[in-house]
Design a protein around this motif. Structure first.
Motif, PDB file in Angstrom:
ATOM      1  N   THR A  38       4.118  13.187 -11.806  1.00  0.00           N
ATOM      2  CA  THR A  38       2.965  12.666 -10.814  1.00  0.00           C
ATOM      3  C   THR A  38       2.514  10.891 -10.941  1.00  0.00           C
ATOM      4  O   THR A  38       2.313  10.797  -9.659  1.00  0.00           O
ATOM      5  CB  THR A  38       1.827  13.163 -11.474  1.00  0.00           C
ATOM      6  N   ILE A  39       2.423  10.696 -12.285  1.00  0.00           N
ATOM      7  CA  ILE A  39       2.226   8.989 -11.855  1.00  0.00           C
ATOM      8  C   ILE A  39       2.768   8.607 -11.527  1.00  0.00           C
ATOM      9  O   ILE A  39       2.425   7.223 -10.758  1.00  0.00           O
ATOM     10  CB  ILE A  39       1.461   8.848 -13.678  1.00  0.00           C
ATOM     11  N   VAL A  40       4.621   8.784 -12.154  1.00  0.00           N
ATOM     12  CA  VAL A  40       5.598   7.477 -11.691  1.00  0.00           C
ATOM     13  C   VAL A  40       5.136   7.956  -9.802  1.00  0.00           C
ATOM     14  O   VAL A  40       5.653   6.368  -8.747  1.00  0.00           O
ATOM     15  CB  VAL A  40       6.171   7.913 -11.909  1.00  0.00           C
ATOM     16  N   THR A  41       5.047   8.987  -8.784  1.00  0.00           N
ATOM     17  CA  THR A  41       5.074   9.331  -7.873  1.00  0.00           C
ATOM     18  C   THR A  41       4.361   8.442  -6.772  1.00  0.00           C
ATOM     19  O   THR A  41       3.331   7.945  -6.012  1.00  0.00           O
ATOM     20  CB  THR A  41       4.419  10.442  -7.514  1.00  0.00           C
ATOM     21  N   LEU A  42       2.414   8.263  -7.627  1.00  0.00           N
ATOM     22  CA  LEU A  42       1.656   7.446  -7.278  1.00  0.00           C
ATOM     23  C   LEU A  42       1.808   6.455  -7.074  1.00  0.00           C
ATOM     24  O   LEU A  42       1.130   5.630  -5.618  1.00  0.00           O
ATOM     25  CB  LEU A  42       0.121   8.104  -8.415  1.00  0.00           C
ATOM     26  N   ILE A  43       2.825   4.998  -8.076  1.00  0.00           N
ATOM     27  CA  ILE A  43       2.829   4.077  -8.471  1.00  0.00           C
ATOM     28  C   ILE A  43       3.425   3.953  -7.226  1.00  0.00           C
ATOM     29  O   ILE A  43       3.320   2.693  -6.520  1.00  0.00           O
ATOM     30  CB  ILE A  43       3.591   3.962  -9.207  1.00  0.00           C
ATOM     31  N   LEU A  44       4.747   4.724  -7.066  1.00  0.00           N
ATOM     32  CA  LEU A  44       5.860   4.905  -5.774  1.00  0.00           C
ATOM     33  C   LEU A  44       5.113   4.464  -4.478  1.00  0.00           C
ATOM     34  O   LEU A  44       5.284   3.049  -3.806  1.00  0.00           O
ATOM     35  CB  LEU A  44       7.127   5.034  -5.368  1.00  0.00           C
ATOM     36  N   ILE A  45       3.525   5.433  -4.140  1.00  0.00           N
ATOM     37  CA  ILE A  45       3.510   5.788  -2.823  1.00  0.00           C
ATOM     38  C   ILE A  45       2.273   4.676  -2.554  1.00  0.00           C
ATOM     39  O   ILE A  45       2.390   3.970  -1.612  1.00  0.00           O
ATOM     40  CB  ILE A  45       2.567   7.038  -2.673  1.00  0.00           C
ATOM     41  N   ALA A  46       2.040   4.119  -3.935  1.00  0.00           N
ATOM     42  CA  ALA A  46       0.718   2.949  -3.804  1.00  0.00           C
ATOM     43  C   ALA A  46       1.791   1.664  -3.470  1.00  0.00           C
ATOM     44  O   ALA A  46       1.627   0.527  -2.617  1.00  0.00           O
ATOM     45  CB  ALA A  46      -0.076   2.138  -5.290  1.00  0.00           C
ATOM     46  N   ARG A  47       3.091   1.433  -4.266  1.00  0.00           N
ATOM     47  CA  ARG A  47       3.145  -0.348  -3.516  1.00  0.00           C
ATOM     48  C   ARG A  47       4.359   0.242  -2.219  1.00  0.00           C
ATOM     49  O   ARG A  47       4.911  -0.640  -1.674  1.00  0.00           O
ATOM     50  CB  ARG A  47       5.088  -0.163  -4.691  1.00  0.00           C
ATOM     51  N   LEU A 105       3.198   1.784   0.341  1.00  0.00           N
ATOM     52  CA  LEU A 105       1.638   1.449   1.452  1.00  0.00           C
ATOM     53  C   LEU A 105       0.904   0.123   1.210  1.00  0.00           C
ATOM     54  O   LEU A 105       0.573  -0.316   2.365  1.00  0.00           O
ATOM     55  CB  LEU A 105       0.768   3.133   1.197  1.00  0.00           C
ATOM     56  N   CYS A 106       1.112  -0.504   0.084  1.00  0.00           N
ATOM     57  CA  CYS A 106       0.038  -1.749  -0.144  1.00  0.00           C
ATOM     58  C   CYS A 106       0.771  -2.674   0.935  1.00  0.00           C
ATOM     59  O   CYS A 106      -0.278  -3.964   1.549  1.00  0.00           O
ATOM     60  CB  CYS A 106      -0.157  -1.741  -2.133  1.00  0.00           C
ATOM     61  N   PRO A 107       1.730  -3.211   0.621  1.00  0.00           N
ATOM     62  CA  PRO A 107       2.357  -4.115   1.151  1.00  0.00           C
ATOM     63  C   PRO A 107       1.742  -4.262   2.982  1.00  0.00           C
ATOM     64  O   PRO A 107       1.518  -5.079   3.567  1.00  0.00           O
ATOM     65  CB  PRO A 107       4.244  -4.401   1.025  1.00  0.00           C
ATOM     66  N   LYS A 108       2.029  -3.038   3.343  1.00  0.00           N
ATOM     67  CA  LYS A 108       2.000  -2.955   4.447  1.00  0.00           C
ATOM     68  C   LYS A 108       0.482  -3.610   5.537  1.00  0.00           C
ATOM     69  O   LYS A 108       0.566  -3.908   6.256  1.00  0.00           O
ATOM     70  CB  LYS A 108       2.226  -1.317   5.598  1.00  0.00           C
ATOM     71  N   LYS A 109      -0.506  -2.921   4.641  1.00  0.00           N
ATOM     72  CA  LYS A 109      -2.092  -2.902   4.802  1.00  0.00           C
ATOM     73  C   LYS A 109      -1.836  -4.362   4.898  1.00  0.00           C
ATOM     74  O   LYS A 109      -2.804  -4.506   5.568  1.00  0.00           O
ATOM     75  CB  LYS A 109      -2.042  -1.923   3.647  1.00  0.00           C
ATOM     76  N   LYS A 110      -1.887  -4.793   4.109  1.00  0.00           N
ATOM     77  CA  LYS A 110      -1.809  -6.384   3.409  1.00  0.00           C
ATOM     78  C   LYS A 110      -2.074  -7.314   5.064  1.00  0.00           C
ATOM     79  O   LYS A 110      -2.561  -8.245   5.090  1.00  0.00           O
ATOM     80  CB  LYS A 110      -1.755  -6.821   2.479  1.00  0.00           C
ATOM     81  N   HIS A 111      -0.401  -6.884   5.433  1.00  0.00           N
ATOM     82  CA  HIS A 111       0.459  -7.305   6.505  1.00  0.00           C
ATOM     83  C   HIS A 111      -0.775  -7.493   8.109  1.00  0.00           C
ATOM     84  O   HIS A 111      -0.285  -8.466   8.843  1.00  0.00           O
ATOM     85  CB  HIS A 111       1.855  -7.209   6.384  1.00  0.00           C
ATOM     86  N   ASN A 112      -0.208  -5.771   8.545  1.00  0.00           N
ATOM     87  CA  ASN A 112      -1.587  -5.684   9.158  1.00  0.00           C
ATOM     88  C   ASN A 112      -3.145  -6.392   9.206  1.00  0.00           C
ATOM     89  O   ASN A 112      -3.240  -6.562  10.129  1.00  0.00           O
ATOM     90  CB  ASN A 112      -1.858  -4.114   8.530  1.00  0.00           C
ATOM     91  N   GLN A 113      -3.527  -6.198   7.554  1.00  0.00           N
ATOM     92  CA  GLN A 113      -4.710  -6.779   8.059  1.00  0.00           C
ATOM     93  C   GLN A 113      -5.109  -8.614   8.365  1.00  0.00           C
ATOM     94  O   GLN A 113      -5.662  -8.989   8.703  1.00  0.00           O
ATOM     95  CB  GLN A 113      -5.449  -7.023   6.530  1.00  0.00           C
ATOM     96  N   SER A 114      -3.995  -9.043   7.709  1.00  0.00           N
ATOM     97  CA  SER A 114      -3.621 -10.377   8.494  1.00  0.00           C
ATOM     98  C   SER A 114      -3.928 -10.761   9.746  1.00  0.00           C
ATOM     99  O   SER A 114      -4.017 -11.764  10.252  1.00  0.00           O
ATOM    100  CB  SER A 114      -2.400 -10.907   6.872  1.00  0.00           C
TER     101      SER A 114
END
Length: 251
Positions: A171-180, A182-191
């Motif tokens: 479960t921890i590994v899955t959450l880390i992969l999902i976070a990695r 989703l997070c770059p796309k979110k930052k790109h959209n915010q920029s």
């Protein structure tokens, strides 16, 4: 007048003899012993060999209880327990230190417990009760004991620990992969969303991005280049021009 009296006396004697012959044995032979026909247990269990009795006479110090055992393979019965005012447990043999007295004679109980049952305990167990003067009737009863190997069982605590060790890391590994992901796309959209209008250059508002202009080398720059830089420059020069206004420098 005397003859009828003699006839009545003879009739009374006959009735008395009839009562003595037919009812006196039932008063003496009224003891009855009862046990379950079959018992099933698993290896290592504590088995209660139940035995109850009923008697017209109140149990006294003369009352005795005997338990005997006949193996499943056959052979003569072996008496391994005796009760007479107190319990006499088997000092040695197959049942040594494995028998416990559970009886209460005043309540008609003559049961025993077999501790840590084994596969060798399979066989027929006989409970015999004597309570003088009630010594006739049905003073014995039989129970067939069947001991089987204990089935393997998994406790709930073992399953919970196993699931925790397996599911928690995954479960921890899955959450880390999902976070990695989703997070770059979110930052790109915010920029893109918070870009200042001042940063927009000519042509970007129509979606046209002019290519960066290359700085053309002059004759002096070529003269100052060493051999490795010259080779790189001429290879770059052989590439097709990306700008329509591109013009070769003249030395």
């Amino acid at each position: 007048m005397r003859r009828p009296r003699q006839g009545n006396a003879a009739l009374n004697v006959i009735l008395l003899l009839y009562l003595v012959v037919f009812y006196a044995p039932s008063l003496v032979s009224s003891i009855s012993v009862s046990t379950p026909a079959e018992l099933h247990a698993s290896k290592g269990d504590t088995v209660t060999l139940s035995c109850t009795f009923t008697s017209t006479s109140r149990p006294t110090s003369k009352m005795t209880v005997d338990w005997s055992y006949r193996p499943q393979s056959g052979g003569p019965p072996l008496t391994f327990f005796h009760f007479s005012s107190r319990a006499f447990l088997p000092p040695d043999g197959q049942f040594a230190s494995r028998i416990r007295w559970e009886g209460t004679p005043a309540r008609g109980e003559a049961s025993i417990s077999l501790i840590n049952a084994t596969l060798n305990d399979n066989g027929t167990y006989t409970c015999s009760v004597r309570n003088p003067p009630d010594v006739h009737g049905s003073p014995t009863s039989y129970t067939v004991l069947t001991v089987t190997p204990k089935a393997a069982s998994i406790r709930f605590s073992d399953v919970a620990v196993l699931l925790a060790f397996v599911l928690l890391p995954s479960t921890i590994v899955t959450l880390i992969l999902i976070a990695r992901i989703l997070c770059p796309k979110k930052k790109h959209n915010q920029s893109k969303a918070y870009r200042s209008p001042i940063e927009v250059t000519e042509g970007e508002e129509y979606g046209v991005h002019p290519p960066p202009k290359e700085k053309k080398a002059s004759c002096c720059d070529l003269y100052m280049m060493d051999s490795e830089d010259e080779e790189g420059y001429y290879e770059l020069k052989k590439r097709p021009p990306t700008d329509e206004g591109y013009a070769e420098s003249q030395c």
